[in-house]
Design a protein around this motif. Structure first.
Motif, PDB file in Angstrom:
ATOM      1  N   UNK A   1      -3.417 105.322  99.054  1.00 24.28           N
ATOM      2  CA  UNK A   1      -2.253 105.073  98.274  1.00 24.28           C
ATOM      3  C   UNK A   1      -1.156 105.386  98.871  1.00 24.28           C
ATOM      4  N   UNK A   2      -0.152 104.666  98.397  1.00 21.88           N
ATOM      5  CA  UNK A   2       1.264 104.896  98.873  1.00 21.88           C
ATOM      6  C   UNK A   2       2.137 105.637  97.616  1.00 21.88           C
TER       7      UNK A   2
ATOM      8  N   UNK B   1       1.210 109.569 106.542  1.00 16.54           N
ATOM      9  CA  UNK B   1       0.623 111.042 106.871  1.00 16.54           C
ATOM     10  C   UNK B   1      -0.870 110.887 107.189  1.00 16.54           C
ATOM     11  N   UNK B   2      -1.116 111.061 108.344  1.00 19.19           N
ATOM     12  CA  UNK B   2      -2.434 110.934 109.222  1.00 19.19           C
ATOM     13  C   UNK B   2      -3.757 111.561 108.485  1.00 19.19           C
TER      14      UNK B   2
ATOM     15  N   UNK C   1       5.015 108.235 100.753  1.00 14.46           N
ATOM     16  CA  UNK C   1       4.010 108.834 101.692  1.00 14.46           C
ATOM     17  C   UNK C   1       2.895 108.116 101.585  1.00 14.46           C
ATOM     18  N   UNK C   2       2.289 107.496 102.731  1.00 15.42           N
ATOM     19  CA  UNK C   2       0.894 106.696 102.812  1.00 15.42           C
ATOM     20  C   UNK C   2      -0.102 107.702 103.182  1.00 15.42           C
ATOM     21  N   UNK C   3      -0.933 108.039 102.242  1.00 13.75           N
ATOM     22  CA  UNK C   3      -1.769 109.244 102.131  1.00 13.75           C
ATOM     23  C   UNK C   3      -3.043 108.843 102.800  1.00 13.75           C
ATOM     24  N   UNK C   4      -3.117 108.842 104.185  1.00 10.40           N
ATOM     25  CA  UNK C   4      -4.420 108.448 105.165  1.00 10.40           C
ATOM     26  C   UNK C   4      -5.362 109.584 104.846  1.00 10.40           C
ATOM     27  N   UNK C   5      -5.024 110.716 104.617  1.00  8.06           N
ATOM     28  CA  UNK C   5      -6.086 111.659 104.548  1.00  8.06           C
ATOM     29  C   UNK C   5      -6.995 111.423 103.455  1.00  8.06           C
ATOM     30  N   UNK C   6      -6.777 110.440 102.492  1.00  7.77           N
ATOM     31  CA  UNK C   6      -7.765 110.109 101.481  1.00  7.77           C
ATOM     32  C   UNK C   6      -8.812 108.980 101.885  1.00  7.77           C
TER      33      UNK C   6
END
Length: 362
Positions: free
Chosen positions: A46-47, A327-328, A63-68
């Motif tokens: 998600x963004x 956000x990686x 924020x681009x939530x790459x942790x998901x």
């Protein structure tokens, strides 16, 4: 010149083409939204608007939530791309030993992908690895080899790990080095998916600024190349660690895994980056702790650095701009370090006043 990536030849490729070895879901399940295995859940993160952390700002920050991603970071994307491409081309088979040096997210991503495909994976780690990452690697069945002594010539751990990989490749007949610092499938994964998702989710809004943490430079190179190829005027900000060798020759001790590098990766862009910001471990920790309290986002160290970088550059960002902070990773793997008051006090001193303000003060 921008990097020439094979991914550009299949820009319109869908997920099924990107993951050529994955079996399709059973026909009986065709009426259900089923991805066909855990690896099918990679991507599509998600963004979200950071409406509290940047509430008083004159721009909109997403924020681009790459942790998901299922493995917990943006590294899931290149991990599946590299392994499945190698399976498709025959570079690896069921008996191949997969090797990589990583004390962080790449190791976890590769361990997950290799576990899914039934492949043997050996991860070379160093003493900076978190206990949580070690436990995750073991849970996925990975072999772990600790490299505890730095390279004599550089006094860095990464070159020592890379030298050890050379030895392993010589002695293991059927082995495959992922080589995340040079693989075009690394940058290609982000060219094909990450940046396209961001632009899609902005729904026609121009992307004015994109903040990206550097490590292997795969995310940075892939996003830069796509934006250049498709005529976007986005200003891309590279967020690096103070002491990293990617964009500087100055050496300093780095505490935050995953941000910066002890070498200059072959994927490092030679042009197109608008600005490079070098952040300290303190900057990263402050960003993480503030983000957790303001937005309830528990993010990893490099993610905290990206958020702090946006704040540092905020005075230069024009009013009304659209900003995306990539956000990686997520923060559960840093509970013993970044989110431990004891560790922070021991390593960085008395800095807690930066996040013990009221939320509205951020």
């Amino acid at each position: 010149m921008p990097l020439i990536d094979p991914a550009r030849e299949s820009d319109q490729a869908g997920a099924s083409e990107f993951h050529p070895t994955r079996a399709a879901p059973d026909a009986k399940l065709k009426n259900f939204n089923i991805s066909g295995g855990i690896l099918g859940a990679i991507g599509g993160t998600p963004l979200v608007l950071l409406e509290k952390h940047f509430a008083s700002s004159h721009f909109h920050c997403f924020a681009k939530l790459e942790g998901l991603n299922p493995g917990g970071s943006s590294k899931d994307r290149p991990s599946v791309a590299i392994i499945e491409r190698a399976l498709q081309t025959g570079e690896i088979d069921a008996n191949t030993l997969i090797i990589e040096a990583s004390s962080g997210n790449t190791g976890v991503g590769l361990a997950m992908v290799c576990a899914y495909h039934g492949l043997r994976f050996r991860c070379l780690i160093d003493p900076k690895v978190t206990s949580q990452n070690v436990d995750i690697l073991l849970a996925y069945g990975a072999e772990i080899e600790m490299i505890g002594h730095p390279d004599q010539a550089t006094s860095e751990l990464l070159p020592a790990k890379l030298k050890r990989i050379e030895v392993i490749l010589q002695h293991e007949g059927n082995s495959f080095w992922v080589n995340q610092y040079a693989s075009r499938e690394n940058s290609g994964a982000h060219y094909r998916s990450t940046i396209k998702e961001i632009l899609r989710d902005l729904n026609g809004r121009a992307l004015d600024y994109l903040f990206i943490a550097t490590g292997t430079c795969g995310t940075l190179a892939g996003c830069l190349d796509y934006l250049a190829d498709h005529g976007h005027a986005t200003k891309v900000i590279a967020v690096d660690a103070l002491g990293s060798q990617i964009f500087s020759s100055d050496k300093h001790n780095r505490l935050i895994p995953g941000l910066g590098s002890a070498i200059c990766p072959k994927l490092t862009p030679t042009e197109g980056v608008h600005k490079i910001l070098h952040l300290t471990a303190t900057d990263c920790v402050i960003g993480c702790r503030q983000l957790a309290l303001s937005e309830a986002i528990l993010a990893g160290g490099s993610s905290g650095g990206v958020v702090t970088a946006v704040k540092q550059l905020s005075s230069e960002i024009p009013e009304g701009s659209t900003v995306v902070a990539l956000l990686p990773d997520r923060g559960e793997r840093y509970l013993d370090t970044i989110y431990s008051d004891e560790w922070v006090q021991s390593e960085l001193g008395d800095i807690a006043h930066h996040w013990t303000k009221t939320v509205t003060e951020y």
